[in-house]
Design an enzyme around this catalytic site. Structure first.
Site, mmCIF file in Angstrom:
data_model
loop_
_atom_site.group_PDB
_atom_site.id
_atom_site.type_symbol
_atom_site.label_atom_id
_atom_site.label_comp_id
_atom_site.label_asym_id
_atom_site.label_seq_id
_atom_site.Cartn_x
_atom_site.Cartn_y
_atom_site.Cartn_z
ATOM 1 C CE LYS A 193 -1.898 2.792 2.133
ATOM 2 N NZ LYS A 193 -1.901 4.202 1.856
ATOM 3 C CD GLU A 267 12.300 3.561 8.704
ATOM 4 O OE1 GLU A 267 12.349 4.245 9.532
ATOM 5 O OE2 GLU A 267 12.744 3.573 7.607
ATOM 6 C CB CYS A 301 12.777 8.078 9.015
ATOM 7 S SG CYS A 301 13.569 7.003 7.879
ATOM 8 C CD GLU A 398 9.967 12.258 11.780
ATOM 9 O OE1 GLU A 398 8.816 11.329 12.019
ATOM 10 O OE2 GLU A 398 10.825 11.557 11.453
HETATM 11 P P1 NDP Z 1 1.738 8.059 7.901
HETATM 12 O O1 NDP Z 1 2.556 7.368 8.994
HETATM 13 O O2 NDP Z 1 0.411 8.467 8.371
HETATM 14 O O3 NDP Z 1 1.758 7.380 6.575
HETATM 15 C C1 NDP Z 1 2.397 6.278 6.245
HETATM 16 C C2 NDP Z 1 1.627 5.176 5.602
HETATM 17 O O4 NDP Z 1 0.627 4.706 6.318
HETATM 18 C C3 NDP Z 1 1.076 5.850 4.439
HETATM 19 O O5 NDP Z 1 0.764 4.922 3.267
HETATM 20 C C4 NDP Z 1 -0.441 6.078 5.003
HETATM 21 O O6 NDP Z 1 -1.576 6.284 4.038
HETATM 22 C C5 NDP Z 1 -0.679 4.799 5.758
HETATM 23 N N1 NDP Z 1 -1.463 4.957 6.774
HETATM 24 C C6 NDP Z 1 -2.045 5.881 7.459
HETATM 25 N N2 NDP Z 1 -2.965 5.668 8.606
HETATM 26 C C7 NDP Z 1 -2.711 4.383 8.679
HETATM 27 C C8 NDP Z 1 -3.271 3.355 9.558
HETATM 28 N N3 NDP Z 1 -4.060 3.671 10.707
HETATM 29 N N4 NDP Z 1 -3.062 2.082 9.456
HETATM 30 C C9 NDP Z 1 -2.394 1.713 8.327
HETATM 31 N N5 NDP Z 1 -1.810 2.426 7.444
HETATM 32 C C10 NDP Z 1 -1.980 3.746 7.783
HETATM 33 O O7 NDP Z 1 2.514 9.416 7.393
HETATM 34 P P2 NDP Z 1 2.160 10.842 7.191
HETATM 35 O O8 NDP Z 1 2.353 10.823 5.596
HETATM 36 O O9 NDP Z 1 0.739 11.154 7.666
HETATM 37 O O10 NDP Z 1 3.068 12.060 7.767
HETATM 38 C C11 NDP Z 1 2.927 12.260 8.856
HETATM 39 C C12 NDP Z 1 4.115 12.474 9.860
HETATM 40 O O11 NDP Z 1 4.764 11.126 9.987
HETATM 41 C C13 NDP Z 1 5.118 13.451 9.031
HETATM 42 O O12 NDP Z 1 4.867 14.637 9.046
HETATM 43 C C14 NDP Z 1 6.577 12.738 9.661
HETATM 44 O O13 NDP Z 1 6.808 13.574 10.644
HETATM 45 C C15 NDP Z 1 6.183 11.558 9.671
HETATM 46 N N6 NDP Z 1 6.532 10.339 8.597
HETATM 47 C C16 NDP Z 1 7.710 9.711 9.099
HETATM 48 C C17 NDP Z 1 8.267 8.974 8.113
HETATM 49 C C18 NDP Z 1 9.294 8.040 7.989
HETATM 50 O O14 NDP Z 1 9.937 7.351 7.423
HETATM 51 N N7 NDP Z 1 10.027 7.778 9.597
HETATM 52 C C19 NDP Z 1 7.735 8.673 6.737
HETATM 53 C C20 NDP Z 1 6.309 9.520 6.696
HETATM 54 C C21 NDP Z 1 6.064 10.289 7.587
HETATM 55 P P3 NDP Z 1 -1.877 7.523 3.506
HETATM 56 O O15 NDP Z 1 -0.661 8.021 2.483
HETATM 57 O O16 NDP Z 1 -2.969 7.381 2.665
HETATM 58 O O17 NDP Z 1 -2.355 8.247 4.558
#
Ligand code: NDP
Length: 487
Positions: A193, A267, A301, A398
């Protein structure tokens, strides 16, 4: 910044634009889900737009997966696991992985342009980092597929089954490769996904998987929002969940998976310290600081978002850093001269803006180089906060954007205490010319990865992952197979 750059020797001069052509990419008006080897509309007929964050213009309509689609994808993955894919010996799986790697290489320009269009990252990064590393992951794990009994997980390790994999928007293709390559090498089948804002390269990868002739259902790609991710995580037919994303969602997933017997690797976020000692080669360290936090607009990250600099060289480092930041170019991600691209989404821009405002309110000193911001799209200038104290939100949370918090220290012990003063534990950097100090620091820093005199270096052979609120499990290397094998 963009436009003119002052030089040491003479008058300001202009860069000629060097835009990469988009002719190599053909984006369809709409995309279906990739299930059982075929692209098909979502059962509900639902879809959403994916935008170019540099222009805010829609690129394509993409299917929104719902519960029935998750059912179909998991059933397809199960059928492939019990059928054609599951029956293949490792040496045959390896051939498919090599094929995927080679097709990614052959189509690398297409992948790079599409990634920059959908994500906003500079083309020089998608071209030189994301795409080559994605191919390298498939090459690397292809090499393991027929040697699993020598990987250290027992004499006859078995795949886990169907893997549900949820990935974020910051490295859309690369994260897909990090998830799929080890899972497939170990003999699992996958339902992936991608993030809602960056589905296009995962869909192009699905096309490559079709082109490489993998048995239908071996890899399935479900585009959609967080609810689709949630449905995948909750599906009883999935044996293992691999997630990269925010700590908040990671915790939610951990709660959802608890007691189900599903395997889980997470992660998550980070707030890494990049520690510069007074004996470090300072110009090199400044390059490492810039790479640490401004690479990929800081949407990383393991970004070195906290600079810890020894007090005796703090002013020098800050001066040189500011001078260097004045030469960075922000703008069109497809221009080969661009260093800082677009922020991936309005939501992320709002988050960076809000946390930066909190930094100012809490008393830190904010600085950005003069930097024209394009009229449309999502942009944030490279930003440095000095005078940051440990309790500030910008030192704790973050930000996931091009924002650096600068703190100082006097002794190595103080550096360690400050570096470890975070709920996260993903990465850290150390800059010093003393090898003994590197080892001393590496033993004490609570971080999954410690880079010495470099930063943000990735290699498929090298395990990557965190402690504490940065998650658990490793990706990359022999260790990256562990989550996908039953000893
Ligand atoms: P999320 O953790 O929400 O998104 C990561 C993935 O999980 C996306 O594919 C998202 O779908 C999906 N997702 C969202 N909610 C759920 C759920 N309840 N169950 C399963 N899967 C889910 O990150 P965001 O994009 O909202 O970013 C928010 C913050 O997270 C950022 O500002 C940053 O600080 C942090 N972040 C950290 C990352 C890392 O690599 N450590 C990567 C991305 C974000 P969808 O895209 O449709 O929401």
């Amino acid at each position: 910044m963009a436009g003119t750059s002052p030089t040491l020797a003479g008058p300001a001069w202009e860069y000629a634009p060097a835009p990469e052509s988009t002719a190599i990419v053909s984006i369809a008006p709409s995309y279906g889900l990739f299930i059982g080897g075929e692209f098909a509309a979502a059962a509900s007929g639902g879809h959403f737009s994916t935008l170019n964050p540099a222009t805010e213009e829609p690129l394509a309509e993409v299917a929104q997966a719902g519960g029935p689609d998750v059912d179909r994808a998991v059933a397809a993955a199960r059928a492939a696991y019990d059928g054609a894919w599951g029956a293949l010996p490792g040496r045959e799986r390896a051939k498919y992985l090599y094929r995927i790697a080679r097709v990614i290489q052959e189509r690398s320009r297409e992948f790079a342009v599409l990634e920059s269009l959908d994500n906003g990252k500079p083309i020089k990064e998608s071209r030189d980092v994301d795409v080559p590393l994605a191919a390298a992951h498939f090459f690397y794990y292809a090499g393991w597929a027929d040697k699993l009994e020598h990987a250290g997980f027992g004499p006859a390790p078995r795949p886990v089954g169907v893997a549900g994999q949820v990935i974020p928007w910051n490295f859309p293709l690369l994260m897909a490769a990090w998830k799929l390559a080890p899972a497939l090498a170990a003999g699992n089948t996958c339902v992936l996904k991608p993030a809602e804002t960056t589905p296009l390269t995962a869909l192009l990868l699905a096309e490559v998987i079709q082109q490489a002739g993998l048995p239908p259902g071996t890899v399935n790609v479900l585009t959609g929002d967080g609810a689709a991710g949630q449905a995948l995580v909750a599906h009883p037919g999935v044996d293992k969940i691999a997630f990269t994303g925010s700590t908040e969602v990671g915790k939610e997933i951990q709660r959802a998976v608890a007691g189900t017997g599903k395997r889980l690797t997470l992660e998550l976020g980070g707030k890494a310290a990049n520690v510069v000692f007074d004996d470090a080669p300072l110009d090199q360290a400044v390059e490492g600081i810039v790479n640490g936090i401004f690479f990929n607009q800081g949407h990383v990250c393991c970004a070195g978002s906290r600079l810890l600099v020894q007090e005796s060289v703090a002013d020098t480092v800050l001066d040189r850093l500011k001078r260097r930041l004045g030469t960075l170019r922000l703008g069109d991600p497809l221009d080969k001269n661009t260093d800082i691209g677009a922020i991936n989404s309005r939501q992320q821009l709002d988050k960076i803006t809000e946390l930066s405002a909190a930094g100012e309110r809490e008393g830190a000193e904010r600085w950005s180089p003069p930097c024209p911001i394009p009229a449309r799209g999502y942009w944030f200038p490279p930003t440095v906060f000095s005078g940051v104290s440990q309790s500030h939100r910008i030192a704790q949370e973050e930000i996931f954007g091009p924002v650096l918090s600068v703190l100082t220290f006097r002794t190595p012990e103080e550096a360690v205490a400050k570096a470890n003063n975070t709920p996260y534990g993903l990465s850290a950097g150390v800059w010093t010319e003393k090898g003994s100090r590197i080892f001393w620091m590496a033993q004490r820093l609570r971080a999954g990865v410690v880079w010495a005199n470099t930063y943000n270096r990735f290699d498929p052979a090298s395990p990557f992952g965190g402690y504490r609120e940065s998650g658990f499990g490793r990706e990359g290397g022999r260790q990256g197979l562990a989550g996908y094998l039953d000893a």
